[in-house]
Design a protein around this motif. Structure first.
Motif, PDB file in Angstrom:
ATOM      1  N   VAL A  88      29.379  11.079  28.967  1.00  0.00           N
ATOM      2  CA  VAL A  88      30.365  11.890  29.702  1.00  0.00           C
ATOM      3  C   VAL A  88      31.555  11.005  30.093  1.00  0.00           C
ATOM      4  N   MET A  89      31.276   9.777  30.512  1.00  0.00           N
ATOM      5  CA  MET A  89      32.376   8.878  30.937  1.00  0.00           C
ATOM      6  C   MET A  89      33.298   8.526  29.772  1.00  0.00           C
ATOM      7  N   MET A  90      32.766   8.531  28.553  1.00  0.00           N
ATOM      8  CA  MET A  90      33.615   8.243  27.389  1.00  0.00           C
ATOM      9  C   MET A  90      34.377   9.479  26.915  1.00  0.00           C
ATOM     10  N   ARG A  91      33.830  10.648  27.168  1.00  0.00           N
ATOM     11  CA  ARG A  91      34.398  11.892  26.627  1.00  0.00           C
ATOM     12  C   ARG A  91      35.385  12.529  27.599  1.00  0.00           C
ATOM     13  N   ARG A  92      35.148  12.384  28.896  1.00  0.00           N
ATOM     14  CA  ARG A  92      35.943  13.075  29.910  1.00  0.00           C
ATOM     15  C   ARG A  92      36.911  12.114  30.598  1.00  0.00           C
ATOM     16  N   THR A  93      37.911  12.681  31.299  1.00  0.00           N
ATOM     17  CA  THR A  93      38.766  11.874  32.169  1.00  0.00           C
ATOM     18  C   THR A  93      38.833  12.560  33.530  1.00  0.00           C
ATOM     19  N   THR A  94      39.378  11.876  34.518  1.00  0.00           N
ATOM     20  CA  THR A  94      39.483  12.480  35.849  1.00  0.00           C
ATOM     21  C   THR A  94      40.628  13.492  35.830  1.00  0.00           C
ATOM     22  N   GLN A  95      40.286  14.748  35.945  1.00  0.00           N
ATOM     23  CA  GLN A  95      41.292  15.822  35.861  1.00  0.00           C
ATOM     24  C   GLN A  95      41.212  16.749  37.076  1.00  0.00           C
ATOM     25  N   THR A  96      40.903  16.180  38.217  1.00  0.00           N
ATOM     26  CA  THR A  96      40.779  16.968  39.447  1.00  0.00           C
ATOM     27  C   THR A  96      41.933  17.955  39.576  1.00  0.00           C
TER      28      THR A  96
END
Ligand SMILES: C[S@@+](CC[C@H](N)C(=O)[O-])C[C@H]1O[C@@H](n2cnc3c(N)ncnc32)[C@H](O)[C@@H]1O
Length: 334
Positions: A88-96
């Motif tokens: 998940v940490m490689m696939r996603r970014t912080t998009q709050t």
């Protein structure tokens, strides 16, 4: 500990102390725990440095199902589920995506519409799922100040915002006739995986923000904005050209420029200064960012010596107008 682990340890202890303490006791506990845990630090250091970010790790662990217990409960979960968490940490970014930020944008948006005598066409760069594109659909509870709500009310809990310095609060909400956003990875309010990711990005104790997010996402699903996938520097001018000509265009952004490198920020600043100064069709530019992300704009973003209160800066066409709580929880007019 290796040098890399020491750097990661520092990052997590700083996060615990400066960002989580007093705001999220659980994240304070988890990140303090990580900062002295050689085994978990070594796992984090298998990822590229940009992916070792505390907020990304915390959200990824919760996305995978980490229980909301103390570090003694969290740690074995992380070790046992590291493969899923790291993916998940490689696939996603912080998009709050924080609808609450509309509370600090609203006074400027309403003033722009009133001064120009036209409704608004909104373009948000770095829009995530687009929750900040509905300032006309939310209710507001300014203290001291006033309550504002759309005719017929809002399905989203009121955005509470404390005020100081004589904020020029509008008497009514502005009309928005067009809403569009740009994002490297627009999130889809109708996609369960994206919604779960947005929920995981809300800090665990902030139940009111989670509730607000769910209501805002329902509003987006019912009337989606135009969301363009791409880099804000490439897409902003073509999108301005697509805006209806009988409305005043406002390009805005919130918690986005920190993701750009200095050259990207300078390019964006130059584009926005040019668009704002255009005689043919002036565009208004609202920037809501942390200190330092718009260096080079006159009068912008430099902290007073010794100042480190974590607040954001709101600027209109490059002029600082307010300091704000980063999630829109407060506004001090300057
Ligand atoms: C922290 S989120 C903020 C979202 C929204 N502005 C808000 O305030 O709720 C930052 C967003 O900017 C987007 N972003 C970062 N760099 C970008 C770029 N160069 N072009 C377009 N979007 C970008 C990210 O994908 C992410 O969705």
């Amino acid at each position: 500990m290796t040098a890399a682990e020491t750097a990661t340890a520092d990052r997590y202890s700083r996060f615990a102390e400066l960002e989580a303490r007093g705001y999220s006791p659980l994240y304070d506990d988890w990140c303090s725990g990580v900062s002295t845990d050689g085994e978990v630090l070594a796992l984090l250091d298998t990822l590229p440095p940009a992916r070792r970010q505390p907020v990304l790790f915390l959200a990824a662990a919760r996305f995978v199902g980490a229980p909301l217990g103390d570090y003694g409960t969290f740690r074995p979960f992380v070790v046992a589920h590291w493969s899923a968490i790291s993916q998940v940490m490689m696939r996603r970014t912080t998009q709050t995506n924080e609808a609450g930020r509309c509370a600090v944008l609203l006074p400027s948006l309403a003033a722009i519409s009133a001064d120009e005598g036209r409704p608004l066409a909104l373009i948000e760069v770095g829009a995530s799922a687009g929750a900040c594109l509905y300032p006309d659909r939310y209710a507001y509870d300014y203290t001291p100040g006033r309550r504002l709500a759309p005719d017929g009310g809002s399905a989203v809990p009121p955005l509470a915002c404390s005020t100081a310095g004589g904020v020029p609060l509008p008497a009514a909400l502005p009309d928005v006739v067009w809403r569009a956003g740009i994002d490297l990875n627009p999130l889809d309010a109708g996609n369960d995986d994206d919604v779960r990711w947005l929920e995981a990005l809300v800090w665990p104790e902030h139940a009111f923000r989670a509730e607000r997010l769910r209501a805002a996402l329902a509003l987006i699903r019912a009337d989606p904005p135009l969301l363009v996938r791409g880099d804000l520097n490439d897409e902003v001018e073509p999108l301005v050209e697509r805006a209806p000509t009988d409305a005043v265009v406002v390009v805005f952004h919130s918690a986005v420029l920190a993701y750009l490198d200095p050259a990207g920020r300078a390019r964006f600043r130059d584009t926005m200064q040019r668009l704002a100064g255009s005689r043919a069709r002036p565009v208004h530019w609202l920037s809501h960012e942390g200190y330092g992300t718009l260096a080079g704009v006159a009068g912008a973003m430099e902290k007073a010596p010794g100042e480190a209160d974590g607040r954001f800066v709101l600027q209109h066409n490059g002029t600082t107008v307010a300091r704000t709580g980063p999630h829109g929880q407060s506004i001090e007019w300057l």
